[in-house]
Design a protein around this motif. Structure first.
Motif, PDB file in Angstrom:
ATOM      1  N   GLY A  10      14.640   5.730 -24.811  1.00  0.00           N
ATOM      2  CA  GLY A  10      15.182   7.062 -25.072  1.00  0.00           C
ATOM      3  C   GLY A  10      15.611   7.814 -23.834  1.00  0.00           C
ATOM      4  O   GLY A  10      16.321   7.298 -22.972  1.00  0.00           O
ATOM      5  N   ASN A  11      15.124   9.041 -23.751  1.00  0.00           N
ATOM      6  CA  ASN A  11      15.568   9.999 -22.733  1.00  0.00           C
ATOM      7  C   ASN A  11      15.328   9.510 -21.303  1.00  0.00           C
ATOM      8  O   ASN A  11      16.152   9.695 -20.414  1.00  0.00           O
ATOM      9  N   GLY A  12      14.163   8.918 -21.080  1.00  0.00           N
ATOM     10  CA  GLY A  12      13.904   8.375 -19.749  1.00  0.00           C
ATOM     11  C   GLY A  12      13.458   9.402 -18.725  1.00  0.00           C
ATOM     12  O   GLY A  12      13.667   9.208 -17.526  1.00  0.00           O
ATOM     13  N   SER A  13      12.802  10.478 -19.165  1.00  0.00           N
ATOM     14  CA  SER A  13      12.340  11.459 -18.173  1.00  0.00           C
ATOM     15  C   SER A  13      11.237  10.861 -17.300  1.00  0.00           C
ATOM     16  O   SER A  13      11.133  11.192 -16.112  1.00  0.00           O
ATOM     17  N   ASN A  14      10.447   9.963 -17.858  1.00  0.00           N
ATOM     18  CA  ASN A  14       9.435   9.284 -17.022  1.00  0.00           C
ATOM     19  C   ASN A  14      10.100   8.323 -16.044  1.00  0.00           C
ATOM     20  O   ASN A  14       9.689   8.225 -14.893  1.00  0.00           O
ATOM     21  N   ALA A  88       8.329   2.995 -20.475  1.00  0.00           N
ATOM     22  CA  ALA A  88       8.494   4.448 -20.405  1.00  0.00           C
ATOM     23  C   ALA A  88       9.249   4.890 -21.659  1.00  0.00           C
ATOM     24  O   ALA A  88      10.479   4.897 -21.688  1.00  0.00           O
ATOM     25  N   GLY A  89       8.482   5.154 -22.713  1.00  0.00           N
ATOM     26  CA  GLY A  89       9.106   5.524 -23.973  1.00  0.00           C
ATOM     27  C   GLY A  89       9.801   4.335 -24.613  1.00  0.00           C
ATOM     28  O   GLY A  89      10.840   4.474 -25.251  1.00  0.00           O
ATOM     29  N   ILE A 109       2.581   4.535 -20.730  1.00  0.00           N
ATOM     30  CA  ILE A 109       2.042   5.893 -20.742  1.00  0.00           C
ATOM     31  C   ILE A 109       2.058   6.405 -22.168  1.00  0.00           C
ATOM     32  O   ILE A 109       3.017   6.182 -22.911  1.00  0.00           O
ATOM     33  N   HIS A 110       0.938   7.018 -22.547  1.00  0.00           N
ATOM     34  CA  HIS A 110       0.792   7.483 -23.924  1.00  0.00           C
ATOM     35  C   HIS A 110       0.451   8.973 -23.920  1.00  0.00           C
ATOM     36  O   HIS A 110      -0.415   9.402 -23.154  1.00  0.00           O
ATOM     37  N   PRO A 111       1.088   9.759 -24.807  1.00  0.00           N
ATOM     38  CA  PRO A 111       0.902  11.208 -24.748  1.00  0.00           C
ATOM     39  C   PRO A 111      -0.329  11.711 -25.515  1.00  0.00           C
ATOM     40  O   PRO A 111      -0.237  12.629 -26.334  1.00  0.00           O
ATOM     41  N   GLN A 172       4.316  16.239 -20.961  1.00  0.00           N
ATOM     42  CA  GLN A 172       5.292  15.470 -20.164  1.00  0.00           C
ATOM     43  C   GLN A 172       5.281  15.900 -18.696  1.00  0.00           C
ATOM     44  O   GLN A 172       5.467  15.066 -17.814  1.00  0.00           O
ATOM     45  N   GLU A 175       2.644  13.902 -17.344  1.00  0.00           N
ATOM     46  CA  GLU A 175       3.068  12.490 -17.292  1.00  0.00           C
ATOM     47  C   GLU A 175       3.898  12.204 -16.050  1.00  0.00           C
ATOM     48  O   GLU A 175       3.723  11.167 -15.400  1.00  0.00           O
TER      49      GLU A 175
HETATM   50  C1  GRF Z   1       6.595   9.987 -23.258  1.00  0.00           C
HETATM   51  O1  GRF Z   1       6.117  11.207 -23.688  1.00  0.00           O
HETATM   52  C2  GRF Z   1       5.527   8.929 -23.328  1.00  0.00           C
HETATM   53  O2  GRF Z   1       4.252   9.444 -23.377  1.00  0.00           O
HETATM   54  C3  GRF Z   1       5.805   8.206 -24.603  1.00  0.00           C
HETATM   55  O3  GRF Z   1       7.182   8.311 -24.819  1.00  0.00           O
HETATM   56  C4  GRF Z   1       7.698   9.456 -24.165  1.00  0.00           C
HETATM   57  C5  GRF Z   1       8.905   9.021 -23.413  1.00  0.00           C
HETATM   58  O4  GRF Z   1       9.621  10.075 -22.868  1.00  0.00           O
HETATM   59  N1  GRF Z   1       5.328   6.836 -24.501  1.00  0.00           N
HETATM   60  P1  GRF Z   1      10.775   9.807 -21.833  1.00  0.00           P
HETATM   61  O5  GRF Z   1      11.772   8.866 -22.475  1.00  0.00           O
HETATM   62  O6  GRF Z   1      10.158   9.225 -20.602  1.00  0.00           O
HETATM   63  O7  GRF Z   1      11.397  11.150 -21.572  1.00  0.00           O
END
Ligand code: GRF
Length: 211
Positions: A10-14, A88-89, A109-111, A172, A175
């Motif tokens: 998805g978005n990839g903010s991590n 990462a997501g 990573i898990h929220p 996040q 995270e």
């Molecule tokens: C994060 O909140 C993570 O905990 C979960 O998926 C989300 C991914 O967000 N596993 P992003 O794509 O890194 O913005």
């Protein structure tokens, strides 16, 4: 120099936080060399592109099974001599073959504070349950769903007026700090695994902050 691959849906903010940490040398001795996605329009791919990182959409529909799909992923990882796989997501469960090939070298990573609220509803589940404290967890990936040895966790207080969105935003934030920290510890060889327990050989890593 360790080679990191990030798998994202998805978005990839991590992913962005990890790239930024490498560029600012908060993570040293490693580079993100590959980003793979199971979603064609994942913004994570554009983020990789912007930073000149090789990125690839691998279409799950072209493979008959999860095992075959993961085989294709593994081929890309091996080609780039990947040392650490960072989820990462990434919204797919890895096959046992994948986990075996990169045993204790796959992070997720898990929220939520595992083992509470595993799966896809980490944030909504915690909110609905009414917990007062939740957070996020970085763990190694095993064959189960969010069940592998825990590397780092950090707590986030749930506010009375929180919505899923407001709680997600605060989780996040944490995270984006916690994931690069865990990766840096791994790269520097500071994590020892004994059974389910991870021991961190670093004075600062035990610091526990509440947001
Ligand atoms: C994060 O909140 C993570 O905990 C979960 O998926 C989300 C991914 O967000 N596993 P992003 O794509 O890194 O913005």
């Amino acid at each position: 120099m360790k080679h990191i691959a990030v798998l994202a849906s998805g978005n990839g903010s991590n992913l962005q936080a990890i790239i930024d940490a490498v560029e600012s040398k908060k993570i040293s001795g490693a580079q993100v060399v590959l980003v793979l996605s199971d979603k064609k329009d994942a913004y994570a791919l554009s983020r990789a592109q912007k930073h000149g990182i090789e990125n690839k959409f691998i279409n799950p529909k072209l493979y008959a099974s999860r095992q075959e799909y993961d085989h294709a992923l593994l081929a890309c990882l091996q080609e780039q001599k990947i040392d650490l796989v960072v989820l990462a997501g990434y919204m797919r469960l890895l096959s046992p073959e994948f986990v075996t090939a990169y045993r204790n070298r796959i992070m997720n990573i898990h929220p939520a504070l595992l083992p509470a609220f595993p799966g896809t509803k980490g944030i909504a589940g915690a909110l609905e349950y009414g917990v007062k404290i939740t957070g996020c967890t970085v763990h190694f990936v095993d064959e189960g769903m969010d069940t592998g040895p825990i590397i780092l966790q950090e707590a986030v207080v749930v506010k009375d007026d929180d919505t899923v969105e407001s709680l997600r935003a605060r989780i996040q934030n944490v995270e984006h700090r916690l994931y690069p920290k865990a990766i840096d510890l791994w790269v520097r060889g500071k994590i020892t695994i004994q059974g389910r327990r991870c021991f961190i050989d670093d004075d600062e890593a035990g610091t526990f902050e509440c947001l």
